[in-house]
Design an enzyme around this catalytic site. Structure first.
Site, PDB file in Angstrom:
ATOM      1  N   LYS A  13       0.831  -1.206   0.000  1.00  0.00           N
ATOM      2  CA  LYS A  13       0.000   0.000   0.000  1.00  0.00           C
ATOM      3  C   LYS A  13       0.867   1.257   0.000  1.00  0.00           C
ATOM      4  CE  LYS A  13      -2.114  -0.912   3.898  1.00  0.00           C
ATOM      5  NZ  LYS A  13      -1.509  -2.175   4.361  1.00  0.00           N
ATOM      6  N   ARG A  88      -9.307   0.941   9.289  1.00  0.00           N
ATOM      7  CA  ARG A  88      -8.925  -0.428   9.630  1.00  0.00           C
ATOM      8  C   ARG A  88      -9.991  -1.139  10.446  1.00  0.00           C
ATOM      9  NH1 ARG A  88      -2.943   0.473   9.306  1.00  0.00           N
ATOM     10  NH2 ARG A  88      -1.831  -1.369   9.929  1.00  0.00           N
TER      11      ARG A  88
HETATM   12  P1  AMP Z   1       1.092   0.499   9.351  1.00  0.00           P
HETATM   13  O1  AMP Z   1       2.317   1.291   9.057  1.00  0.00           O
HETATM   14  O2  AMP Z   1      -0.114   0.996   8.613  1.00  0.00           O
HETATM   15  O3  AMP Z   1       1.299  -0.978   9.196  1.00  0.00           O
HETATM   16  O4  AMP Z   1       0.759   0.751  10.910  1.00  0.00           O
HETATM   17  C1  AMP Z   1       1.671   0.403  11.927  1.00  0.00           C
HETATM   18  C2  AMP Z   1       0.921   0.284  13.264  1.00  0.00           C
HETATM   19  O5  AMP Z   1       0.322   1.545  13.586  1.00  0.00           O
HETATM   20  C3  AMP Z   1      -0.226  -0.709  13.265  1.00  0.00           C
HETATM   21  O6  AMP Z   1       0.202  -2.042  13.526  1.00  0.00           O
HETATM   22  C4  AMP Z   1      -1.104  -0.141  14.387  1.00  0.00           C
HETATM   23  O7  AMP Z   1      -0.561  -0.422  15.667  1.00  0.00           O
HETATM   24  C5  AMP Z   1      -0.972   1.361  14.167  1.00  0.00           C
HETATM   25  N1  AMP Z   1      -1.979   1.871  13.203  1.00  0.00           N
HETATM   26  C6  AMP Z   1      -1.740   2.446  11.977  1.00  0.00           C
HETATM   27  N2  AMP Z   1      -2.884   2.809  11.379  1.00  0.00           N
HETATM   28  C7  AMP Z   1      -3.888   2.454  12.226  1.00  0.00           C
HETATM   29  C8  AMP Z   1      -5.305   2.527  12.164  1.00  0.00           C
HETATM   30  N3  AMP Z   1      -5.949   3.059  11.112  1.00  0.00           N
HETATM   31  N4  AMP Z   1      -6.006   2.058  13.232  1.00  0.00           N
HETATM   32  C9  AMP Z   1      -5.393   1.544  14.313  1.00  0.00           C
HETATM   33  N5  AMP Z   1      -4.057   1.401  14.422  1.00  0.00           N
HETATM   34  C10 AMP Z   1      -3.303   1.860  13.389  1.00  0.00           C
END
Ligand code: AMP
Length: 217
Positions: A13, A88
């Protein structure tokens, strides 16, 4: 144009969003990036979310929706938004509807990147980036041309995300399966979901996304 890129961690993504930013002048709204920035800047929010992020669980819906609200407020009306890693959960999907309406925007596409989970673990646990310019690399799939030197800026220091280890990745995938995949039907009912093979070559994935945005998907 406002679009959501949906898919489990490591589906690509972020990479695809960066390409749309470069190619179309859209703005990437990545809640993961925003939360990492808060941690890096040592803000109270950063401290609040650190342990949850390191475990691979989701931070609260209120926190991430507030971040998105702020970001939408700072954007020009003519700039398209790419939601990356948000929404999410069903509650976040509902908040997004409200936020889009409040900011006078409409959602055109939800693009799901479909991937094989075991291959994803290899993809994620091998990834690293330049500590200076952020260029992305991978132990197996995309090493710097010259060992220990960033292709883009020549820097010699690299970093890995602390949550890119196998145990945390598995938790992040379970969270995706349990809480994020179930929001797809909301958008399917509106007829705006398209699917792309996220295991294909990066350029092919970009071409497939471009075709969808051009209405040829
Ligand atoms: P990502 O870089 O999108 O994989 O996000 C890394 C971490 O940030 C995730 O594993 C969650 O702990 C937190 N996180 C990011 N976006 C969200 C979201 N929309 N809702 C809840 N937690 C989030």
């Amino acid at each position: 144009m406002n679009i959501i890129l949906l898919g489990p961690p490591g589906a690509g993504k972020g990479t695809q969003a960066e390409r749309l930013v470069a190619g179309r002048g859209m703005v990437q709204l990545s809640t993961g990036d925003m939360l990492r920035a808060a941690r890096k800047a040592d803000t109270p929010l950063g401290h609040q979310v650190a342990a949850v992020m390191d475990s691979g669980a989701l931070v609260s819906d209120e926190i991430v929706s507030a971040l998105i609200d702020d970001k939408l407020g700072s954007m020009g009306d003519e700039q398209g938004a790419i939601f990356d890693g948000y929404p999410r959960t069903a509650a976040q999907a509902e908040s997004l509807d409200e936020l889009l309406a409040a900011h006078g925007r409409e959602l055109q596409h939800v693009i799901e990147l479909q991937v094989d989970e075991d291959a994803l673990v290899e993809r994620i646990t091998g990834r690293f980036s330049c500590a200076s310019c952020g260029a992305n690399y991978h132990d197996k799939f995309k090493q710097p041309k010259q060992a220990d030197t960033c292709d883009v800026c020549g820097n010699h220091e690299f970093k890995r995300r602390p949550d890119d280890n196998e145990a945390t990745v598995r938790t992040r995938m379970e969270e995706y399966r349990a809480k994020t995949a179930p929001i797809l039907p909301i958008y399917e009912a509106r007829g705006i979901v398209s699917r792309v093979d996220g295991m294909a070559d990066m350029d092919e994935v970009t071409a497939a996304i471009e075709a969808i945005l051009a209405g040829k998907g």
